[in-house]
Write an enzyme that holds these catalytic residues in place. Structure first.
Site, PDB file in Angstrom:
ATOM      1  N   LYS A 172      57.806  35.508  36.650  1.00 50.59           N
ATOM      2  CA  LYS A 172      57.651  34.467  37.402  1.00 50.59           C
ATOM      3  C   LYS A 172      56.580  33.552  36.800  1.00 50.59           C
ATOM      4  CE  LYS A 172      59.887  36.018  41.344  1.00 50.59           C
ATOM      5  NZ  LYS A 172      59.879  36.518  42.807  1.00 50.59           N
ATOM      6  N   ASP A 209      30.446  32.097  22.786  1.00 51.54           N
ATOM      7  CA  ASP A 209      29.525  30.999  22.408  1.00 51.54           C
ATOM      8  C   ASP A 209      28.248  31.076  22.644  1.00 51.54           C
ATOM      9  OD1 ASP A 209      29.382  31.126  24.908  1.00 51.54           O
ATOM     10  OD2 ASP A 209      29.530  29.010  25.557  1.00 51.54           O
ATOM     11  N   GLY A 217      34.461  29.672  31.612  1.00 54.77           N
ATOM     12  CA  GLY A 217      35.004  28.989  30.705  1.00 54.77           C
ATOM     13  C   GLY A 217      35.845  29.504  29.827  1.00 54.77           C
ATOM     14  N   CYS A 252      31.641  34.020  27.125  1.00 57.37           N
ATOM     15  CA  CYS A 252      30.509  33.094  27.367  1.00 57.37           C
ATOM     16  C   CYS A 252      29.596  33.118  28.540  1.00 57.37           C
ATOM     17  CB  CYS A 252      31.357  31.526  27.572  1.00 57.37           C
ATOM     18  SG  CYS A 252      32.309  31.619  29.207  1.00 57.37           S
ATOM     19  N   GLY A 253      28.811  32.230  28.910  1.00 56.47           N
ATOM     20  CA  GLY A 253      27.684  32.444  29.602  1.00 56.47           C
ATOM     21  C   GLY A 253      28.137  33.197  31.002  1.00 56.47           C
ATOM     22  N   GLY A 262      31.631  33.594  31.681  1.00 53.54           N
ATOM     23  CA  GLY A 262      33.054  34.157  31.546  1.00 53.54           C
ATOM     24  C   GLY A 262      34.187  33.490  31.857  1.00 53.54           C
ATOM     25  N   ARG A 305      58.753  41.807  37.120  1.00 53.33           N
ATOM     26  CA  ARG A 305      59.180  40.825  37.989  1.00 53.33           C
ATOM     27  C   ARG A 305      58.388  39.639  38.169  1.00 53.33           C
ATOM     28  NH1 ARG A 305      60.441  43.374  42.570  1.00 53.33           N
ATOM     29  NH2 ARG A 305      58.620  42.884  43.813  1.00 53.33           N
TER      30      ARG A 305
HETATM   31  C1  RB5 Z   1      27.352  27.184  28.192  1.00 56.11           C
HETATM   32  O1  RB5 Z   1      25.966  26.771  28.301  1.00 56.11           O
HETATM   33  C2  RB5 Z   1      27.994  27.850  29.412  1.00 56.11           C
HETATM   34  O2  RB5 Z   1      28.557  26.582  29.915  1.00 56.11           O
HETATM   35  C3  RB5 Z   1      29.490  28.350  28.948  1.00 56.11           C
HETATM   36  O3  RB5 Z   1      28.723  29.751  28.087  1.00 56.11           O
HETATM   37  C4  RB5 Z   1      30.194  29.125  29.969  1.00 56.11           C
HETATM   38  O4  RB5 Z   1      29.221  30.052  30.615  1.00 56.11           O
HETATM   39  C5  RB5 Z   1      31.060  28.367  30.404  1.00 56.11           C
HETATM   40  O5  RB5 Z   1      31.801  28.945  31.331  1.00 56.11           O
END
Ligand code: RB5
Length: 147
Positions: A141, A8, A71, A66-67, A69, A137
């Site tokens: 799980k 993103d 999300g 992402c910003g 990592g 294993r």
């Molecule tokens: C976006 O502003 C930010 O929330 C996204 O890149 C990320 O960091 C989410 O985990």
């Protein structure tokens, strides 16, 4: 090895750097976007298509940025068959593959510098799952949760 990448706006810049790095290192790269910097975009729109491509084996492994990592890893792990983790250290970058068969590396574009990220990517891509019985294993799980 075919590598899928996605980011993103928070990971856009690091993804661009890693794209060039991967091509220069001889990997085939499939870019799932974002293709332009847009502060309003949402990481699931890029990370989920990459995650699905991993499951379909359209790509061998994925790298999502992402910003933070966070999300990216939360979203990717909702897709059955994906094993994603936010990685900030070299040991986990390879051990995550060796023991846990990690197939998606998540990075924080606002956290990890370019050179460090390249080293984490190298460690992740060079590592192989050991396939040892104890790891199979444990993974079994985890896989039961996907039924
Ligand atoms: C976006 O502003 C930010 O929330 C996204 O890149 C990320 O960091 C989410 O985990």
């Amino acid at each position: 090895m075919k590598i899928g990448i996605a980011a993103d706006h928070g990971g856009y810049s690091l993804k661009k750097t890693l794209h060039s790095f991967l091509v220069a290192s001889g990997y085939e790269v499939v870019d799932f976007g974002a293709y332009e910097l847009n502060d309003q975009d949402d990481y699931p729109d890029f990370v989920i298509p990459l995650a699905k491509a991993i499951v379909k084996k359209d790509v061998d492994r994925g790298i999502a940025v992402c910003g933070s990592g966070v999300g990216a890893s939360v979203a990717a792990n909702k897709v059955h068959g994906v094993r994603a983790a936010l990685i900030n250290d070299h040991f986990s970058a390879h051990q995550g593959v060796e023991d846990d068969n990690l197939n998606m590396l998540c990075l924080g574009g606002r956290v990890t510098g370019y050179a460090a990220a390249e080293e984490l990517v190298e460690a992740f891509l060079h590592a192989k799952f050991t396939g040892l019985e104890r790891h199979l294993r444990r993974l079994h799980k985890v896989q039961l949760l996907e039924k």
